[in-house]
Design an enzyme around this catalytic site. Structure first.
Site, PDB file in Angstrom:
ATOM      1  N   GLY B 103     -48.404   1.350  14.919  1.00  0.00           N
ATOM      2  CA  GLY B 103     -48.720   2.538  14.129  1.00  0.00           C
ATOM      3  C   GLY B 103     -50.044   2.339  13.439  1.00  0.00           C
ATOM      4  N   CYS B 104     -50.810   3.432  13.324  1.00  0.00           N
ATOM      5  CA  CYS B 104     -52.163   3.311  12.782  1.00  0.00           C
ATOM      6  C   CYS B 104     -52.216   3.481  11.276  1.00  0.00           C
ATOM      7  CB  CYS B 104     -53.084   4.332  13.444  1.00  0.00           C
ATOM      8  SG  CYS B 104     -53.492   3.873  15.127  1.00  0.00           S
ATOM      9  N   ILE B 105     -51.197   4.076  10.688  1.00  0.00           N
ATOM     10  CA  ILE B 105     -51.247   4.318   9.242  1.00  0.00           C
ATOM     11  C   ILE B 105     -50.220   3.441   8.539  1.00  0.00           C
ATOM     12  CG2 ILE B 105     -51.222   6.042   7.414  1.00  0.00           C
ATOM     13  CD1 ILE B 105     -53.219   6.847   9.472  1.00  0.00           C
TER      14      ILE B 105
END
Lengths: 155, 105
Positions: B103-105
């Protein structure tokens, strides 16, 4: 793991949604990986940590070929606001934080947040204009001191 | 595939050190795994995060990111980084024997 990145300093120089988010995501992602991270806000990028402006970051609908909108259409009053609203809603759906929330979260991760002195002077701002998460306003020389020994990313 | 011995048992891990098979993990392995990550003393809050990671993985097939942890585990982002300075989601996943959260966040 030789060659692993251990420290990164990210410069945010633009004040649009697409100018601010990539740097915030990269800084937050760096901290999540255990990488030391600093953010340096310069020029219009300062809006991201400006108390009054950070809540109204917009997307440019003119001069932004990535949107694939004809220039005349993008220039119609209200289009930028509508597109901004649309983008914000899409991001909220993906649980991407708003700019104020993101800045606060990144500060909580232990990353450093700095404003560029030359830009602060240029726009006639003062320290009080910025969110409490900003560590300090620094010169470019101080930025290089802080960034020493790591990678520098300009966005 | 690399293997390592944790609490007297041999387990398969990825190149980065995450458990290949979360079922081979036991709570008894936690102190050893934590030490490898530089955490010598496990507090109740560490355990709270680790159990939350396991639970999320079992329910969703994936461990939570730092943002999700901060919003749902009962431990704030600030505290998470104090507990796991080298990256809360990543390090806690390693100690909890689950795959690295994506996941990027």
């Amino acid at each position: 793991m030789s060659g692993a990145i251990e420290k990164v300093s990210i410069v945010i120089s633009k004040g649009s949604i697409d100018g601010i988010y990539p740097g915030l995501i990269m800084a937050n992602g760096a901290r999540a990986e255990g990488i030391e991270a600093n953010l340096f806000f310069t020029f219009f990028g300062l809006d991201a940590i400006h108390k009054k402006r950070q809540r109204s970051i917009k997307i440019a609908t003119v001069g932004n070929p990535g949107l694939h909108l004809p220039t005349w259409l993008g220039a119609i009053p209200g289009i930028s606001a509508a597109m901004t609203k649309y983008m914000n809603a899409k991001m909220a759906k993906l649980d991407i934080p708003t700019v104020p929330e993101f800045v606060e979260m990144i500060s909580d991760t232990g990353a450093g947040l700095y404003g560029c002195e030359a830009s602060v002077d240029l726009f006639g701002f003062s320290k009080d204009d910025f969110v409490e998460q900003m560590d300090s306003i620094i010169t470019v020389g101080e930025f290089y001191d802080i960034a020493a020994g790591g990678e520098i990313v300009f966005t | 595939m690399p293997t390592k011995t944790v609490a007297g048992r041999s387990v398969e891990v990825t190149d980065e050190g995450f458990f290949e098979n979360p079922d081979t993990w036991t709570e008894a392995m936690v102190p050893d795994l934590a030490k490898e990550e530089g955490i010598d003393e496990l507090t109740d809050q560490h355990w709270m995060v680790l159990r939350f990671m396991r639970q999320e993985y079992q329910q969703k097939g994936q461990g939570p990111t730092v943002r999700v942890l901060g919003k749902t585990s009962g431990v704030s982002v600030k505290e998470l980084y104090q507990l796991f300075p080298k990256g809360p989601a990543k390090v806690a996943a390693k100690i909890a024997g689950i795959p690295k959260p994506r996941g990027c966040i």
